[in-house]
Enzyme design. Structure first.
Site, short mmCIF file in Angstrom:
data_model
loop_
_atom_site.label_atom_id
_atom_site.label_comp_id
_atom_site.label_asym_id
_atom_site.label_seq_id
_atom_site.Cartn_x
_atom_site.Cartn_y
_atom_site.Cartn_z
N LYS B 43 5.96 15.78 -66.91
CA LYS B 43 5.65 14.91 -68.05
C LYS B 43 4.57 13.90 -67.67
CE LYS B 43 8.19 12.06 -71.29
NZ LYS B 43 7.56 12.75 -72.42
N SER B 69 7.77 13.10 -81.34
CA SER B 69 7.05 11.86 -81.08
C SER B 69 7.86 11.09 -80.04
CB SER B 69 6.91 11.04 -82.36
OG SER B 69 6.24 9.85 -82.06
N CYS B 129 -3.63 10.93 -76.12
CA CYS B 129 -2.75 9.80 -76.44
C CYS B 129 -3.55 8.70 -77.14
CB CYS B 129 -2.12 9.25 -75.16
SG CYS B 129 -3.30 8.51 -74.05
N GLY B 242 0.02 26.25 -76.43
CA GLY B 242 0.47 26.05 -77.81
C GLY B 242 1.04 27.31 -78.43
N GLY B 264 5.63 25.59 -73.49
CA GLY B 264 6.30 24.35 -73.84
C GLY B 264 7.58 24.57 -74.61
#
Lengths: 261, 305
Positions: B43, B69, B129, B242, B264
């Site tokens: 992470k 989120s 970010c 993705g 992921g």
């Protein structure tokens, strides 16, 4: 570990609730403790995509079966409700922390709302096995939503049912009932699940009467194994608030430490 | 060079499979043999401790995806260096920290510290970010900001740097070229798509932060397109990220131009997914008589007029 279990039954027990029982091959997932949960793949395709967490309702180690009680609410539980006996069900677990009972504990009080009674019912059976008297306050929307009355009777629980329709479930009524039980039954431990409002009340009572108290916390989960940080809950420790992963440090947490938003 | 080994610039991986940042923590080592992965990417780490966003942080959508989120919950750089890095150093798999920061200065500072550590093989820059110094626009949404950030980091570390590009831009090719010009070694394509979901019964957003990043199988075709576009625009190796749920999905990204693939959301459904996907790639290679996985990178056959 993820295991393909076989569904023994998956039946509707009231308007909104289902009861699922699965057979675990070779008892692979045992021992399982009250308070722990399983991350269940509700269907074999990608709808729903994510697993869903279900707290354990009944642990039958001798026969190698597990039981779950669940509320049919979203796409996950709707898909699970369609599963039929003899189908294979992929379950991952047991995960998370379990309830603890102090060695000197003699009389405990469980306070549950809705399907929160599922995980607390497993605790009631644990209490029975340890000769601890268990009292329960079960809160629901209506009498129709009362769950597991028969199971609690088998576990030897003295249960008090309250509901929204007749107004008996409001915090003032529950506080009065809980305080009466704490005093008259010499309650030395409180356990709660399923309602933020009741949890706040139980935290107040646990602090006021200086009682050991635990809560089983619920939250949307991604991975269920600590990777995603999707399910967190704030706990207060030594004047510091820190977010803990419910799937790792929970779902059972010390009630007095939990910070309710 | 044979089988599943891939080369991304100076980075040599025993296979193309690695976790996507934010979907992998130490606990995963209880479920899979990490030495069987191409790389480890934990992470994102920030300089200071961050508590992340309020719950609910995750919701599922009907179309085979999830919105998250998390808000980069992080223990901070000191903890990361003292606890996390030593833990991963025990594995033979290349270790690639992902860095997130609120400013270019902070990015540079964290990368410089990490770049000096022997245990670190490369650094992924999470430039998707929020940039607090730029009115909430992510670093990776502006080519000039992306250029400046990568260029500054390039000056302080020698190890490979891997900007993770945002898909939430008009032209990802433009951002990719800016990163390449600034000295990036590899590109991760891409991060999650900004999305929103509403509970129609309560009329409230399903996650507390209102909007979040969309991932899962629903986004695979979007990412295939992004990887293809970046592969056309840049000569840098690409790590596709993705929507990959199966070995065939991974191969699809590689045919579009990815040299490696991040997994992921699939790991949330099945903690062993990365190993399964690697095995499925091997089955695909066997089926098509492919001896070297590098043969398929960018191998899509497009009939141009």
């Amino acid at each position: 570990m993820a295991v393909k279990t076989e569904i023994i039954f998956n039946r509707q027990v009231s308007k909104r609730y289902f009861h699922l029982k699965v057979k675990v091959p070779d008892k692979q997932l045992f021992p399982v403790q009250a308070g722990q949960f399983f991350h269940i793949k509700c269907s074999d395709d990608q709808k729903p995509l994510l697993r869903r967490p279900f707290s354990i309702f009944r642990i039958n180690e001798e026969e190698g079966t597990l039981e779950f009680l669940y509320l049919v609410k979203g796409i996950g539980t709707k898909a699970l409700a369609l599963r039929r006996p003899k189908e294979k069900l992929d379950i991952l677990g047991p995960l998370g922390t379990s309830f603890t009972m102090k060695e000197e504990s003699r009389n405990i009080l469980v306070v549950a709302r809705g399907v929160g009674i599922a995980t607390l019912s497993a605790l009631a059976f644990k209490a029975k096995g340890e000769n601890v008297s268990c009292f329960a306050i079960i809160s629901a929307r209506s009498q129709e939503d009362y769950l597991v009355e028969a199971e609690l009777k088998i576990a030897g629980v003295e249960a008090f049912f309250v509901n929204d329709e007749d107004g008996t479930s409001n915090p003032q009524c529950v506080r009065l009932l809980a305080e009466t039980l704490i005093k008259e039954k010499k309650i030395d431990g409180i356990y709660t699940c399923g309602s933020r409002r009741l949890s706040v009340l139980m935290k107040q009572l646990a602090c006021q009467y200086e009682l050991f108290a635990e809560i089983a916390v619920e939250e949307n989960m991604g991975c269920g194994i600590g990777s995603c940080y999707g399910c967190v809950c704030n706990v207060e420790e030594e004047e510091r608030v820190r977010p803990v992963r419910i799937c790792m440090e929970g779902p059972v947490l010390p009630l007095k430490k939990v910070v309710f938003a | 060079m044979s089988g599943l080994e891939v080369t991304l610039g100076k980075l040599h991986l025993k296979n193309p499979i690695m976790p996507a940042s934010g979907t992998f923590a130490e606990q995963m080592t209880n479920y899979i043999d990490v030495n069987q992965l191409g790389a480890i990417i934990p992470k994102s780490i920030t300089k200071h401790r961050r508590t992340g966003n309020p719950t609910p942080r995750i919701c599922e959508t009907k179309a085979g995806g999830m919105i998250n989120s998390i808000g980069i919950q992080s223990e901070g750089l000191t903890y990361f260096k003292e606890k996390t890095i030593p833990f991963y150093a025990s594995f033979s798999t290349p270790f690639i920290p992902s860095v997130s920061a609120d400013s270019i200065e902070e990015f540079t500072e964290v990368c410089e510290e990490l770049g000096e550590m022997d245990e670190v093989d490369a650094i992924e820059l999470n430039i998707s970010c929020p940039n607090l110094k730029n009115n909430g626009v992510a670093f990776g949404m502006d080519p000039s900001v992306s250029y400046e950030l990568v260029n500054r980091v390039r000056k302080v570390i020698k190890k490979p740097i891997i900007p993770k590009l945002s898909p939430n831009v008009t032209s990802i090719a433009e951002i990719a070229r800016a990163c390449e010009a600034a000295g990036a070694d590899i590109l991760t394509v891409s991060n999650t798509f900004i999305a929103m979901s509403i509970d129609v019964h309560t009329r409230k957003p399903k996650i507390s932060n209102v909007m979040g990043g969309y991932s899962g199988p629903a986004i695979l075709p979007l990412v295939v397109r992004l990887v293809y576009q970046v592969h056309q625009a840049s000569s840098l190796p690409i790590i596709g990220c993705g929507g990959v749920m199966t070995g065939e999905d991974a191969v699809e990204l590689m045919l579009a131009g990815a040299s490696a693939v991040q997994i992921g959301t699939a790991s949330f459904v099945d903690p062993e997914a990365m190993i399964t996907i690697r095995e499925e790639i091997e089955e695909y290679m066997k089926l098509h008589g492919i001896k070297d996985i590098q043969e398929i990178i960018g191998g899509v056959m497009v009939h141009k007029p």
